[in-house]
Design an enzyme around this catalytic site. Structure first.
Site, short mmCIF file in Angstrom:
data_model
loop_
_atom_site.label_atom_id
_atom_site.label_comp_id
_atom_site.label_asym_id
_atom_site.label_seq_id
_atom_site.Cartn_x
_atom_site.Cartn_y
_atom_site.Cartn_z
N ASP A 228 -11.17 -0.41 5.55
CA ASP A 228 -9.94 -0.21 4.80
C ASP A 228 -8.84 0.37 5.69
O ASP A 228 -9.09 1.27 6.50
CB ASP A 228 -10.22 0.74 3.63
CG ASP A 228 -9.03 0.93 2.71
OD1 ASP A 228 -8.61 -0.06 2.08
OD2 ASP A 228 -8.50 2.06 2.64
N GLU A 270 -8.91 -4.71 7.54
CA GLU A 270 -7.69 -4.91 6.76
C GLU A 270 -6.52 -4.59 7.69
O GLU A 270 -6.14 -3.43 7.86
CB GLU A 270 -7.67 -3.99 5.53
CG GLU A 270 -6.43 -4.21 4.67
CD GLU A 270 -6.26 -3.15 3.59
OE1 GLU A 270 -5.60 -3.45 2.58
OE2 GLU A 270 -6.76 -2.02 3.76
#
Length: 532
Positions: A228, A270
């Site tokens: 993330d 990401e």
């Protein structure tokens, strides 16, 4: 305080998809991955909240769909519904079950040839994490340097008080004070005050993160991580530090899983920025999501024409990535937990046109080079527009009266039995979107070129309105296929150019009526063909 954890030298067999676990360390992972928001997927105990046992109970559904790996959004303890603010990196949130439940999920998934990837949220913690609870006691605490602190006058002098709103964060004022503190320093939290950013210039933070990764790989047996906010460990002006960290992280992951079995758990980042700035992340991460491609695919499907020069763009992107790492994996998606659902974005003038466009979106996702991700419910046409809760609504297994495992943590606003046909209905309909996905994925999994995410993209001479065409070619030999998509609601005769004279037969078509006669392919509305 969070205790230190020992790591085991046991090597867990990694599953690359379709039961294969012997080559992904060499050629990259294959197959199709499936993103699951556990809270919304399936409830096993009747409390209205999706859980890990609910996922385990539906592994046969995922195997039937043809999925090779599942990506679970965060499952560690957290005070929020989404769980992106972790309070214990070594635990399972009680809402979702226990560590024994998770180990059983991994075991059952592996028996079906399905890998398990977890969301690893190391950019920030929760303010309730023991590290931050200690740090907030003041500058003399040993955990103070786990986070980023500055005094207000220094924030002002360095012109850091505000940040530009970006696609992944709407926080304009990222510096926050600890309520009741006797010191004046403020902590940095890029997303919101409840998620303080970790300080990766502090070596103990890196050591702690590496120990966490080793624990999940070696002791629990996960097959990899989705990382993330991978681009935001450091500010944009210090981005080379990001590259350096992820290179080091990649080495830790390789070492944690190296042994007599296959080496190299899967990592996907990401990272949302320009291709030339994404490329350095491939030094440490095996894959990165292609968010710009996702936006382009939405426009192409909605407009029913390749207005984006997609293949030319992808050729540039792949060349850019390849200069850094020839074995890069381009992670493809139509939507995810942060973006409006593709079902709502490509709505047509009728339900029939909307479903046809979703067929086209699936055709593109599952034939372009790279590793495709299906967001849970995408395969049945689930709908949803921001705010985030409305793009993470309960999965529809059956009509409400019969759905014993539908979650009830929130009532569906966009996706209900009235707006979306649930799984039970679609499984019984050969022409449903769900069965369209199954046929596509089954063919992709069975085809050596389409299922090889390292195969090269080659541009073709076909240039017709409403048509998108490209070649997929093996990187190690001359084997190749031509893929041609009809993006429109009318059949189109596609005339092959002289460079496609090798095309002899259609080996797969998503609609009846596809024909190859001489140098002309007839492609029905909203369909695609694969030609050898």
């Amino acid at each position: 305080m969070q205790p230190e954890r020992s790591t085991s030298s046991t090597v867990t067999t990694r599953h690359a998809g379709n039961g294969s676990s012997d080559n992904h360390g060499q050629i990259g992972w294959s197959g199709v991955h499936y993103e699951i928001f556990v809270r919304s997927f399936a409830d096993s105990n009747g409390d209205g909240i999706g859980d890990l046992n609910g996922v385990t109970n539906n592994l046969d559904y995922l195997k039937g769909l043809g999925i090779s790996a599942i990506w679970l959004m965060p499952i560690s303890p957290s005070p929020t519904y989404h769980k992106y603010d972790v309070t214990d990196y070594y635990g399972i949130d009680p809402d979702y079950g226990t560590m024994d439940d998770f180990r059983r999920l991994i075991s059952e998934a592996h028996q079906r040839g399905i890998a398990v990837i977890i969301d690893l949220v190391i950019h920030h913690t929760s303010v309730r994490h023991p590290w931050f609870q200690e740090a907030a006691k003041g500058p003399d605490n040993p955990y103070w340097h786990y986070y980023k602190w500055l005094k207000p006058d220094e924030i002002k002098r360095r012109k850091l008080a505000t940040r530009d709103i970006t696609a992944d964060s709407g926080e304009r004022s990222p510096w926050h004070s600890v309520r009741g503190a006797r010191y004046t320093e403020q902590y940095y939290a890029m997303f919101w005050s409840g998620m303080p950013d970790l300080n990766f210039d502090h070596q103990p933070v890196r050591d702690a993160v590496f120990a966490i990764a080793r624990y999940w790989l070696n002791e629990v047996g996960v097959d990899g991580f989705r990382l993330d906010a991978a681009r935001h460990l450091y500010r944009e002006s210090e981005e080379p530090k990001n590259h350096e960290f992820w290179t080091q992280f990649g080495q830790v992951v390789e070492a944690a899983t190296r042994g007599d079995g296959p080496s190299g758990a899967y990592t996907v980042g990401e990272v949302w920025t320009r291709p030339d700035r994404i490329a350095p992340y491939f030094r440490g991460l095996k894959a990165n999501f292609n968010f710009d491609l996702q936006l382009m695919l939405t426009e192409i499907v909605r407009k029913e024409n390749d207005t984006e020069d997609l293949i030319e763009y992808l050729s540039y992107v792949h060349a850019t990535f390849s200069r850094v790492n020839p074995n890069f994996i381009d992670a493809l998606l139509l939507s995810n937990h942060d973006q409006n659902r593709i079902g709502s974005l490509v709505k047509g003038k009728s339900d029939q046109q909307t479903m046809a466009r979703l067929n086209v979106a699936a055709n593109l996702l599952l034939t372009l080079p790279g590793l495709p991700y299906v967001y849970y419910g995408e395969e049945i046409g689930m709908l949803g527009m921001k705010p985030d809760e409305s793009i993470r609504e309960p999965f529809l297994w059956d009509i409400r009266a019969k759905d014993t495992q539908r979650t009830r943590w929130r009532r569906g606003t966009y996706s209900t039995s009235q707006t979306v046909r649930p799984v039970a209905q679609q499984e019984a309909d050969p022409e449903s979107l769900l069965n369209h996905y199954k046929r596509l994925i089954q063919f992709r999994n069975s085809h050596s070129i389409l299922n090889n995410n390292l195969s090269r993209l080659v541009q073709v001479g076909i240039r017709q309105k409403g048509i998108l065409a490209f070649i997929r070619q093996e990187s190690t030999n001359d084997q190749r296929v031509l893929v041609v998509h009809n993006l429109t609601g009318k059949p189109i005769d596609v005339v092959l150019s002289p460079t496609e004279e090798w095309c002899r037969r259609i080996v797969f078509a998503t609609a009846q009526g596809s024909l190859l006669i001489g140098d002309t392919i007839t492609i029905p509305a909203y369909s695609c063909v694969v030609v050898e």
